[in-house]
Design a protein around this motif. Structure first.
Motif, PDB file in Angstrom:
ATOM      1  N   ALA A 285       0.847  -1.187   0.000  1.00 45.51           N
ATOM      2  CA  ALA A 285       0.000   0.000   0.000  1.00 45.51           C
ATOM      3  C   ALA A 285       0.886   1.240   0.000  1.00 45.51           C
ATOM      4  O   ALA A 285       2.058   1.183   0.398  1.00 45.51           O
ATOM      5  N   HIS A 286       0.355   2.340  -0.472  1.00 43.48           N
ATOM      6  CA  HIS A 286       1.047   3.619  -0.335  1.00 43.48           C
ATOM      7  C   HIS A 286       0.035   4.744  -0.457  1.00 43.48           C
ATOM      8  O   HIS A 286      -1.124   4.534  -0.806  1.00 43.48           O
ATOM      9  N   ARG A 287       0.509   5.939  -0.134  1.00 42.90           N
ATOM     10  CA  ARG A 287      -0.304   7.135  -0.312  1.00 42.90           C
ATOM     11  C   ARG A 287       0.588   8.214  -0.895  1.00 42.90           C
ATOM     12  O   ARG A 287       1.700   8.436  -0.394  1.00 42.90           O
ATOM     13  N   LEU A 288       0.105   8.889  -1.930  1.00 45.56           N
ATOM     14  CA  LEU A 288       0.849  10.002  -2.496  1.00 45.56           C
ATOM     15  C   LEU A 288       0.375  11.300  -1.853  1.00 45.56           C
ATOM     16  O   LEU A 288      -0.810  11.647  -1.938  1.00 45.56           O
ATOM     17  N   PHE A 289       1.276  11.974  -1.172  1.00 51.53           N
ATOM     18  CA  PHE A 289       0.980  13.315  -0.665  1.00 51.53           C
ATOM     19  C   PHE A 289       2.281  14.026  -0.331  1.00 51.53           C
ATOM     20  O   PHE A 289       3.288  13.391  -0.058  1.00 51.53           O
ATOM     21  N   ASN A 290       2.191  15.346  -0.392  1.00 52.91           N
ATOM     22  CA  ASN A 290       3.333  16.172  -0.009  1.00 52.91           C
ATOM     23  C   ASN A 290       2.922  16.922   1.254  1.00 52.91           C
ATOM     24  O   ASN A 290       1.941  17.673   1.234  1.00 52.91           O
ATOM     25  N   PRO A 291       3.625  16.708   2.384  1.00 47.38           N
ATOM     26  CA  PRO A 291       3.187  17.307   3.651  1.00 47.38           C
ATOM     27  C   PRO A 291       3.238  18.834   3.666  1.00 47.38           C
ATOM     28  O   PRO A 291       2.646  19.457   4.547  1.00 47.38           O
ATOM     29  N   THR A 292       3.922  19.438   2.701  1.00 44.94           N
ATOM     30  CA  THR A 292       3.965  20.904   2.652  1.00 44.94           C
ATOM     31  C   THR A 292       2.843  21.476   1.781  1.00 44.94           C
ATOM     32  O   THR A 292       2.673  22.692   1.714  1.00 44.94           O
ATOM     33  N   PHE A 293       2.094  20.625   1.097  1.00 46.06           N
ATOM     34  CA  PHE A 293       0.957  21.087   0.295  1.00 46.06           C
ATOM     35  C   PHE A 293      -0.278  21.204   1.186  1.00 46.06           C
ATOM     36  O   PHE A 293      -0.403  20.494   2.189  1.00 46.06           O
ATOM     37  N   THR A 294      -1.220  22.029   0.790  1.00 49.97           N
ATOM     38  CA  THR A 294      -2.537  22.037   1.439  1.00 49.97           C
ATOM     39  C   THR A 294      -3.285  20.769   0.998  1.00 49.97           C
ATOM     40  O   THR A 294      -2.918  20.132   0.006  1.00 49.97           O
ATOM     41  N   ASP A 295      -4.372  20.445   1.751  1.00 45.32           N
ATOM     42  CA  ASP A 295      -5.199  19.300   1.360  1.00 45.32           C
ATOM     43  C   ASP A 295      -5.671  19.455  -0.082  1.00 45.32           C
ATOM     44  O   ASP A 295      -5.684  18.494  -0.859  1.00 45.32           O
ATOM     45  N   ASN A 296      -6.038  20.693  -0.406  1.00 47.38           N
ATOM     46  CA  ASN A 296      -6.525  20.961  -1.753  1.00 47.38           C
ATOM     47  C   ASN A 296      -5.452  20.721  -2.821  1.00 47.38           C
ATOM     48  O   ASN A 296      -5.703  20.099  -3.850  1.00 47.38           O
TER      49      ASN A 296
ATOM     50  N   ASN B  80      -2.879  18.771  -2.513  1.00 46.32           N
ATOM     51  CA  ASN B  80      -2.628  17.333  -2.585  1.00 46.32           C
ATOM     52  C   ASN B  80      -3.688  16.630  -3.427  1.00 46.32           C
ATOM     53  O   ASN B  80      -3.371  15.773  -4.246  1.00 46.32           O
ATOM     54  N   GLU B  81      -4.945  17.032  -3.221  1.00 43.48           N
ATOM     55  CA  GLU B  81      -6.025  16.431  -4.010  1.00 43.48           C
ATOM     56  C   GLU B  81      -5.878  16.746  -5.492  1.00 43.48           C
ATOM     57  O   GLU B  81      -6.062  15.880  -6.349  1.00 43.48           O
ATOM     58  N   GLN B  82      -5.543  18.007  -5.761  1.00 43.03           N
ATOM     59  CA  GLN B  82      -5.364  18.421  -7.158  1.00 43.03           C
ATOM     60  C   GLN B  82      -4.228  17.646  -7.824  1.00 43.03           C
ATOM     61  O   GLN B  82      -4.314  17.252  -8.978  1.00 43.03           O
ATOM     62  N   THR B  83      -3.162  17.457  -7.066  1.00 40.84           N
ATOM     63  CA  THR B  83      -1.955  16.846  -7.638  1.00 40.84           C
ATOM     64  C   THR B  83      -2.096  15.335  -7.763  1.00 40.84           C
ATOM     65  O   THR B  83      -1.731  14.755  -8.789  1.00 40.84           O
ATOM     66  N   TYR B  84      -2.603  14.707  -6.700  1.00 36.06           N
ATOM     67  CA  TYR B  84      -2.531  13.238  -6.635  1.00 36.06           C
ATOM     68  C   TYR B  84      -3.879  12.541  -6.790  1.00 36.06           C
ATOM     69  O   TYR B  84      -3.915  11.310  -6.879  1.00 36.06           O
ATOM     70  N   ASP B  85      -4.965  13.305  -6.737  1.00 40.28           N
ATOM     71  CA  ASP B  85      -6.292  12.757  -7.009  1.00 40.28           C
ATOM     72  C   ASP B  85      -6.571  11.531  -6.128  1.00 40.28           C
ATOM     73  O   ASP B  85      -6.353  11.578  -4.922  1.00 40.28           O
TER      74      ASP B  85
ATOM     75  N   VAL C  58       9.484  10.207   2.255  1.00 37.10           N
ATOM     76  CA  VAL C  58       9.619  10.321   0.798  1.00 37.10           C
ATOM     77  C   VAL C  58       8.236  10.185   0.153  1.00 37.10           C
ATOM     78  O   VAL C  58       7.401   9.408   0.623  1.00 37.10           O
ATOM     79  N   ILE C  59       7.981  10.933  -0.900  1.00 35.78           N
ATOM     80  CA  ILE C  59       6.765  10.738  -1.684  1.00 35.78           C
ATOM     81  C   ILE C  59       6.928   9.432  -2.455  1.00 35.78           C
ATOM     82  O   ILE C  59       7.883   9.279  -3.232  1.00 35.78           O
ATOM     83  N   THR C  60       6.017   8.488  -2.218  1.00 42.26           N
ATOM     84  CA  THR C  60       6.210   7.136  -2.744  1.00 42.26           C
ATOM     85  C   THR C  60       5.686   7.008  -4.177  1.00 42.26           C
ATOM     86  O   THR C  60       4.902   6.105  -4.502  1.00 42.26           O
TER      87      THR C  60
ATOM     88  N   PRO D 242      21.058  10.000 -11.591  1.00 43.48           N
ATOM     89  CA  PRO D 242      20.520  10.513 -10.330  1.00 43.48           C
ATOM     90  C   PRO D 242      19.625  11.740 -10.489  1.00 43.48           C
ATOM     91  O   PRO D 242      19.762  12.504 -11.434  1.00 43.48           O
ATOM     92  N   PHE D 243      18.707  11.881  -9.542  1.00 43.52           N
ATOM     93  CA  PHE D 243      17.880  13.093  -9.440  1.00 43.52           C
ATOM     94  C   PHE D 243      17.579  13.305  -7.969  1.00 43.52           C
ATOM     95  O   PHE D 243      17.786  12.398  -7.149  1.00 43.52           O
ATOM     96  N   GLU D 244      17.091  14.485  -7.642  1.00 41.51           N
ATOM     97  CA  GLU D 244      16.859  14.808  -6.243  1.00 41.51           C
ATOM     98  C   GLU D 244      15.593  14.131  -5.715  1.00 41.51           C
ATOM     99  O   GLU D 244      14.529  14.215  -6.333  1.00 41.51           O
ATOM    100  N   ILE D 245      15.718  13.470  -4.580  1.00 43.77           N
ATOM    101  CA  ILE D 245      14.558  12.926  -3.875  1.00 43.77           C
ATOM    102  C   ILE D 245      14.450  13.683  -2.563  1.00 43.77           C
ATOM    103  O   ILE D 245      15.375  13.646  -1.748  1.00 43.77           O
ATOM    104  N   LYS D 246      13.345  14.362  -2.362  1.00 44.22           N
ATOM    105  CA  LYS D 246      13.169  15.136  -1.143  1.00 44.22           C
ATOM    106  C   LYS D 246      12.733  14.235   0.014  1.00 44.22           C
ATOM    107  O   LYS D 246      11.876  13.382  -0.162  1.00 44.22           O
ATOM    108  N   ARG D 247      13.355  14.456   1.181  1.00 43.65           N
ATOM    109  CA  ARG D 247      12.902  13.780   2.407  1.00 43.65           C
ATOM    110  C   ARG D 247      12.233  14.843   3.277  1.00 43.65           C
ATOM    111  O   ARG D 247      12.849  15.850   3.590  1.00 43.65           O
ATOM    112  N   PHE D 248      10.993  14.622   3.647  1.00 46.19           N
ATOM    113  CA  PHE D 248      10.221  15.652   4.331  1.00 46.19           C
ATOM    114  C   PHE D 248      10.275  15.576   5.861  1.00 46.19           C
ATOM    115  O   PHE D 248       9.600  16.335   6.520  1.00 46.19           O
ATOM    116  N   ASN D 249      11.021  14.602   6.424  1.00 45.67           N
ATOM    117  CA  ASN D 249      11.201  14.685   7.882  1.00 45.67           C
ATOM    118  C   ASN D 249      12.484  14.034   8.323  1.00 45.67           C
ATOM    119  O   ASN D 249      13.211  13.521   7.500  1.00 45.67           O
TER     120      ASN D 249
END
Ligand code: NI
Length: 143
Positions: A13-24, A26-31, A93-95, A136-143
């Motif tokens: 299982a996974h969930r796509l979300f960016n913790p720095t985005f608003t709920d809106n 995140n919904e717009q981006t990842y549906d 990480v955004i999975t 390689p490319f940048e992978i952001k770690r959010f915590n």
């Protein structure tokens, strides 16, 4: 020079979300992939090793060994897990398929006894997959 591939399957299982985005945002981006408690996939992983076979054995790598490495380094850590919550390598990480491929690459390339990693292919569904060749490319770690 040969390219040899081993396939493995796992369910996660996974969930796509960016913790720095608003709920809106995140919904717009990842549906649907932003669903709060996640959603599941039956993933297929293909790992391709490149190298010159040993002339005595005829092998580049014993596929039993490649199977064992893939199992130890990846499958045993992700199968029947929630990638965002249960799996250390994805902490913060955004999975996305993109990030999963690059993180698997890093884990596998550290653990290969012979040859070099050539390609990682991951299918999320039969219609969606990624191929990664290690650039390689940048992978952001959010915590
Ligand atoms: Ni998904």
């Amino acid at each position: 020079m040969v390219y040899i591939t081993r396939r493995a399957v796992f369910s996660a299982a996974h969930r796509l979300f960016n913790p720095t985005f608003t709920d809106n945002q995140n919904e717009q981006t990842y549906d649907k992939c932003n669903n709060l408690w996640g959603h599941g996939h039956n993933y297929t992983l293909e790992v391709t090793i490149k190298g010159v076979p040993n002339s005595e054995t005829g092998y580049l790598i014993d596929l039993k060994d490649l199977k064992a490495i893939m199992n130890e380094v990846i499958v045993s850590k992700v199968d029947h897990k929630h990638l965002n919550i249960d799996v250390e390598m994805f902490k913060g990480v955004i999975t996305s398929l993109e990030n999963i491929a690059a993180i698997f690459w890093n884990e596998l390339s550290k653990n290969l006894p012979v040859g070099e990693l050539y390609r990682i292919k991951i299918l999320e569904t039969e219609n969606n997959w990624i191929e990664y060749y290690g650039e390689p490319f940048e992978i952001k770690r959010f915590n």
